[in-house]
Each structure stands twice: as structure tokens, then as C-alpha cells.
Design a protein around this motif. Structure first.
Motif: not given
Lengths: 316, 276
Positions: A294-303, B107-119
Motif C-alpha cells: 500500500v505504501v509503495i502504491a501511494l508513493m508511485v501515484i504521488l511520484t 491504465d494497463l502500463l500502470m497496472w503492470m507496475l503493481s507487480t513490482k510493488m509487492m516485496p
């Protein structure tokens, strides 16, 4: 940009159909293989799962995140991740690390890219030498630097002493004051080449006749850089910064190898790892992972909002 | 006169560039030097630069203790396999987004990034369980699939940005001449996309070669690549820095060689379009 294909013509419809056909495999792969583990981790964060008995986990609601323990006499205390000071310390460490390292990497990356973009004797060799640190596995570079930063045998202390930069050997990775600096130094050393590479790519796309025209008009080189070069390479920098920031916010192996068990460098990922696998608090660690997401998602949106990134890749 | 000034400037610039390169390269140089020292010389203070008894003993010890060739081969299979699989999935997808952009492309390009948000640590157990249930623990297949997933977003993003640079008029012209979708892709687009694909390929081989978290977590003896090979020399007790350095040098040597040969292609590929 490809020419606007009319969506109503037979040719246009054929293209749209093909486009969806081409996209589907990627969407399926990402949704199934990336979404499923993520969903499971989020689910675990609402249970009392333990590593030894994952199958017997039962639903506990938000207790891992926040729990109010009423002592009965009008007083009580909050527990759970959101009330855990060591979690917030980890959040703060991570943000500080990401902000400082990504800023430095962008700055140095830009400088190195500008140097590598000019022509001088031996450029190929210099390019290769500069790009190599990034091509080395993190655990190797962490080991290499841990060795160089060793308080007794490290060459960094020897050099610092010889040059008169420091008075006494520093325990770089162990001392609380320098641990974060050590982690940032190694990360900057390792990742600046990646930044430089991506920015260099953007630099080489700037048509040389623009520089020519600016030179003929007698524009000062510094002004050329800020008014012409920088705006033109902004999309390249933004993409590099986003990918880099995503990695920096999840930093794990570097911290884990270089400065194990250090409160000043414990990042969110390290915090999650310790709870998941060492403290037998699997559900708690899952909650930390979920919050990290969640924190990272927020940071990305902010950036993206702040950087007004043009995802279409259009150049102004 | 003016020429002399320019020359001096150029000399200074070159010196600065070389110094910069040396500074950045120094830790690697130091590791390589240490790998040729005896353990006693490795921890000597003040450090010995070039004047020590050069020895190959560390390399022979490392070679005796572990099978370099097998680790090397695993690294090759895993990094090449995941890169090709990734390109296979990503190229059509990037083509779609670049040439038939829809309302959802962004949206698709952004959504793909979400897989890089999970540790990675956060999804380790679910992925470990899947691999266990499928009988894929300690197998190269599992690593190829996982590394493909990890690098898929950056592959798609890179390819997308290259494809964007391909002038649409050329495709338009091909269409006007009555080229079918297939020949348009095969004969017009593909040749122009090759440099972009090549640099994406190189970048991802390096990324996959470096990956250490998943390779360490999901392999034991059979499928372990070079990153695991190094990790096995990092015992905290005892001072084996020369041996660790030798193992590290052996692990990074292929990348050093590849980096040297490919830096031109890497930069040129990334700067695809610079020739216009």
C-alpha cells in the motif's frame, strides 16, 4: 505514434482484434501468477497463520493491523502493526533510504550519462567500466563492500587514514551512525550505472541539430542544458526513477547482507522477513507485506502526479 | 590558439572521465586482486596492492569444493530462458499498446507496475507453496517462470517505448500498399524493432543473471545458479576473503566479458533511433 487507424474499417477491426489477441497472454500470466500470491498474502494478513501450520489459519479480521485492548477501567492500549513503533521506524528508514539513494543516483547518473555522451579517447572502455557495477549480483557487491568497509582489514579505513580524512578506523556497517550511510554508498555505487544507462539512451535521442542551432545562437551551455536537454530527456529520467524507486522501496538483500540486525537500517522488507520467518509471526509479517504494498502504491501515484509523467512517451 | 584551448579542455575532460571510471571500477579491481592473494596477504594492513605473492590457490580450492561449471550452466539456462520467455509474451503485448492504443493503455502500463510493488519476502511463502505442490522446488523451470514474471513489466515498458519511436507513417505506407497485418509485422516492423529488442534482451539477461533472492530461496543443489555458488562462500565465521573474492570473480567474469562485448550494442540498442 502509429497513424490513427479507423476502428470501423475492416482493416481497423482486424488490427484491434489482433491487438487484444496479443495482449491476452501477458494479462493472463500477470493476473494469475502475480495476482494469486499477492491475494494469498493479503488473506494471510487477516488470519492468525503461523509458518508451522499454514493450513490451520483462521480469520481474525484486522487484529494484525490494529487491536484495542481495553483494561476495563476506561484505559486501554493499542496493539498491532499500526501501533508498532518498530514498524514505523522501518517505514521511516525505507523512505529515507529510497529518497536519498534515488536522488543521488539520478544526479550521478545524469552526470555520468553526460560524460559518456561526449566523445573522448577510450570511451568504450570507460563505458564498460562504469556500467559493470550494476551487472554484479547484489549479494556479491554487498560482500565486496562489507569487506572493504571492515573496521580492521578494510581498505576504506586504510585509505581514509592515509589521506587524513578520518582520525580512527570506522566500523562502517556496525556503528548506528554510519550503517545507513554505508548502505546508501553501496546502493548508489551499484545502481547509478543503471540510471546512467537509461538517461544516456534518452540523451542520444536528442537531435544534434538542436545543439548546433543553440551554439550558433550563442546560448550558454548551462542554459542549453536546463532549457533544452533536461526537458527533452525528462521522460527517460522519469521511467528510470520510477523503476529505481520501486526497487529502493522494497530493498532487502543489500541491507540484509551488509548490516544485519541494525535498527537504523531495518527496512520494511527486512521487517517483514524477520516477522515472517524468524519470529514465527507469519500473519503479522503478511500484514507488514500488505502495508508495504500500500505504501509503495501511494508513493508511485504521488511520484507520477508530481512528475506529471507523460506515459504516452510523447515528447513536448 | 583556440585550438590549443580546446585540446587542453579535451585532455582535462578525458582525465576526469578516466578518474571517474577508475573510482567506480575500483571495488571490482580490488576483489579481483584479492582473489590472487593468500589469506594472510588479503587481510594485511596496510593493504598490499600489487606486490604480493600471486597465487592461484584460491581458485583451485574453490573449484575443488564446488562445481563451477554446473552453477554456470544453471545461470545461463535460467537467464536466457526467462529472457526469451519474457520477450515472447511481452513483444506482442507491447506491439498492441504502441500501435493500437486504446483508452486503457495507460491504465494497463500502470497496472503492470503493481507487480513490482509487492516485496519478494511477502510473496515468498505462497510461491514456495505453489512450487512445492507442482513438484518444482529446486528446478530451473520454476526459476525461469518466476524471473520472467519479475522482469515482465520492465520488458514491456522498454519495448513499448522503442515501438513508440517507430514512425507510424512507414506502417501506414505499408498498409496503403496493401500489406496484410502479418507481412506488415514481419517485413516492416520487425527489422525496425530488432535493435530495441536486442537491448531489452541484453538488459534482461543481466537482470536475471543477478537475481539472488528467488534463486537462493527456491534452489538447493540441482538448480542453483552462480549467485548461490557465491553465497555458499559467505560463512560469517573465519576469514576466507581471498576465497570469497575468487568465487566472486568467477561468478562475475562471464558478465564482465559480456559487458565488455555488448556495451556498444547495449547503448546503441537503447538509443535506437539515434541514427535518424
Amino acid at each position: 505514434m502509429a497513424g490513427p487507424v479507423s476502428r470501423n474499417s475492416e482493416l481497423g477491426r482486424q488490427r484491434v482484434r489482433a491487438a487484444w489477441g496479443f495482449l491476452t497472454p501477458m494479462l493472463l500470466v500477470l493476473a494469475l501468477a502475480a495476482g494469486w500470491p499477492l491475494a494469498r498474502t493479503i488473506w494471510f494478513s487477516f488470519t492468525d497463520a503461523r509458518l508451522s501450520g499454514l493450513d490451520e489459519a483462521s480469520w481474525v479480521g484486522v487484529l494484525n493491523y490494529v487491536e484495542y485492548l481495553d483494561y476495563g477501567d476506561g484505559e486501554g492500549e493499542y496493539f498491532g502493526l499500526l501501533a508498532d513503533p518498530s514498524w514505523w521506524a522501518a517505514v521511516w528508514n525505507t523512505l529515507r533510504f529510497a529518497l536519498i539513494s534515488v536522488t543521488l543516483e539520478t544526479l550521478f547518473g545524469l552526470i555520468i550519462a553526460l560524460v559518456l555522451n561526449a566523445s573522448f579517447p577510450g570511451r568504450g572502455l570507460v563505458r564498460a567500466a562504469v556500467l559493470v557495477p550494476w551487472a554484479i549480483p547484489t549479494i556479491v557487491s554487498a560482500k565486496m563492500w562489507a569487506w572493504m568497509m571492515h573496521d580492521q582489514f578494510g581498505i576504506l579505513n586504510d585509505m581514509g587514514l592515509a589521506l587524513g580524512l578520518i582520525d580512527a578506523p570506522i566500523a562502517w556497517t556496525a556503528s548506528p551512525d554510519t550503517a545507513m550511510i554505508a548502505v546508501i554508498i553501496v546502493d548508489v555505487w551499484k545502481t547509478t550505472p543503471f540510471m546512467a544507462l537509461l538517461i544516456l539512451a534518452g540523451l542520444q535521442l536528442v537531435p544534434s541539430d538542436i545543439y548546433e542551432a543553440a551554439r550558433i545562437d550563442g546560448v550558454h551551455p548551462v542554459k542549453v542544458f536546463f532549457r533544452i536537454t533536461l526537458p527533452l530527456i525528462r521522460p527517460a529520467i522519469m521511467v528510470a526513477v520510477i523503476f529505481r524507486a520501486l526497487d529502493a522501496l522494497r530493498v532487502f538483500d543489500l541491507v540484509y547482507v551488509l548490516t544485519p540486525n541494525n535498527d537504523r537500517t531495518r527496512t520494511m522488507s527486512v521487517f517483514a522477513q524477520e516477522n515472517l520467518f524468524q519470529f514465527d509471526k507469519f500473519a503479522y509479517g503478511s500484514a507488514a507485506s500488505t502495508l508495504l504494498f500500500v505504501v509503495i502504491a501511494l508513493m508511485v501515484i504521488l511520484t507520477i502526479t508530481l512528475g506529471r509523467m507523460d506515459l504516452e512517451g510523447r515528447r513536448s | 590558439m583556440a585550438r590549443a584551448v580546446t585540446n587542453r579542455r579535451k585532455l582535462v575532460f578525458t582525465l576526469v572521465a578516466w578518474t571517474l571510471a577508475l573510482l567506480i571500477f575500483f571495488p571490482i579491481l580490488w576483489t579481483v586482486l584479492t582473489s590472487f592473494k593468500s589469506e594472510a596477504d588479503a587481510i594485511a594492513s596496510p593493504p598490499k596492492f600489487l606486490f604480493f605473492d600471486w597465487t592461484l590457490e584460491n581458485y583451485t580450492t574453490v573449484q575443488e569444493r564446488s562445481d563451477y561449471a554446473r552453477h554456470f550452466w544453471n545461470s545461463v539456462v535460467i537467464s536466457l530462458g526467462s529472457t526469451f520467455l519474457g520477450l515472447l509474451i511481452a513483444t506482442p503485448a507491447a506491439w498492441s499498446m504502441a500501435f493500437v492504443p486504446g483508452k486503457r493503455t495507460r491504465d494497463l502500463l500502470m497496472w503492470m507496475l503493481s507487480t513490482k510493488m509487492m516485496p519478494a519476502v511477502g510473496v515468498l511463502v505462497p510461491i514456495y507453496l505453489i512450487c512445492r505442490d507442482l513438484g518444482l522446488l529446486d528446478s530451473r523451470t520454476a526459476l525461469v517462470v518466476i524471473l520472467t514474471l519479475i522482469n515482465l513489466p520492465i520488458i514491456v515498458w522498454m519495448l513499448y517505448s522503442y515501438f513508440k519511436e517507430i514512425p507510424g507513417e512507414i506502417l501506414e505506407a505499408a498498409r496503403m500498399d496493401g500489406a496484410s497485418l502479418r507481412s506488415e509485422i514481419l517485413y516492416v516492423l520487425a527489422p525496425m524493432a530488432v535493435p530495441g529488442i536486442a537491448s531489452t534482451l541484453l538488459l534482461n539477461i543481466i537482470l536475471a543473471w543477478n537475481e539472488a533472492f528467488w534463486t537462493l530461496a527456491l534452489t538447493a543443489a540441482k538448480a542453483a545458479p552462480l549467485t548461490a555458488f557465491i553465497a555458499s562462500y559467505s560463512s560469517p565465521e573465519g576469514l576466507f576473503y581471498a576465497k570469497l573474492s575468487a568465487a566472486s570473480t568467477m561468478a562475475i567474469a562471464p558478465i564482465l566479458v559480456m559487458g565488455w562485448f555488448s556495451q556498444k550494442q547495449l547503448v546503441r540498442g537503447l538509443t535506437f533511433g539515434a541514427v535518424k
